[in-house]
Design a protein around this motif. Sequence first.
Motif: not given
Length: 291
Positions: A133-134, A137, A199
Motif C-alpha cells: 500500500h505505501e 500510494k 516518500g
Amino acid sequence: MLEFNEYLNIIEDHLEDYFPAETEKNKVILDSMKYSLRAGGKRLRPVLTLSACDYAGGDIEDALPYACAMEYIHTYSLIHDDLPAMDDDELRRGRPSNHMVFGPGMATLAGDGLLNLAFETMLNDMASHAGDHEALKGRVMAAKALAYGSGVSGMVGGQAVDIENEKYERNEDTLKFIDRGKTSALIEAAVKAGLYVAGADDETMADLTYYAEKIGVAFQIADDILNVTSTEEEMGKPVGDDEEDDKLTYVELYGLDKSREKLAELTEQASQRVNEDFFRSLALKLEKRTH
C-alpha cells in the motif's frame, strides 16, 4: 548524491527498457519514437526525478520508470511543438525534426505513442507493487503529478495560451501563465514524482517544489534570452523565431537587461531554499547555459 552525469547515464542506459518488442508492423512508429528520444538533450527532467528521490532518501531504481516516463512526455511535447501546425520548426537538437524525416502524420503518432508509453510504463510499475500500500500510494501520487503537469492544467494549457496569445493582454499575468504551464509545470512534476516515490516528508516536498518552481521559470527566461542572443549552431534549433511568430516572451516584455536580472533573481531564490550542492550548482548551470 550522485553527479549530474551519473544520473544522466542511468537514464540513457534504461531509456528504452519500457518499449514494446519490435515487429514488422510497428517498426516504423517505434523508429519514429526512438528517433526523437535518441536525439539527446540535457535530460534535465528525468535527472531531477532521480535526484529528488535520492535527496529524499529513496532508492533511485524505484524512481526510474517515472524518470523515463517523464522523458517520454517531454520528447512527445517537442515532436508536437515542431509540427507545421504548431511552431513549424525544421530543426531540433541539431537534426531534422521528426516530421521532416517521418512526415507530419507519423510524427504526430510518434508523439501520441510516447505519451501513452509514459502512462503504460508507470501503470505497469504500479501494478507490480499492488500488494504494498505505501509503495503503491507514492507511485500513484508520482503518476498523478506527471499527469497534472503535462495536461491542461500544466504544459498543454500553457501551450494553448501561447498559440492564441494574441487573444490575451500582453502583460506579466499572461506571460506567467504561459511559462508556468508550458515549461515550469513539467519541471515541478519531475521533482514531485521523485519525492513521492521516495516518500518524502512535507518539509522536503515544500523546499524542492519551491526550488523547481523557480528554476522552471528561470529555464524559460534563459530560453527567451538565448532565442535572441544565441545562434542556430549553438542551440541546435532555429533562433529569432519568437519575434517572427509574435510570441509573448520576457525579452519582449522587459528587454534583455531586466530579463537577465530576473533570471539571476530566480536562480538565487532557488539556490537559497535547498541546502544541497547538487541542486545549487544545477540552478547556476541552468542560468549560465548557452544552449
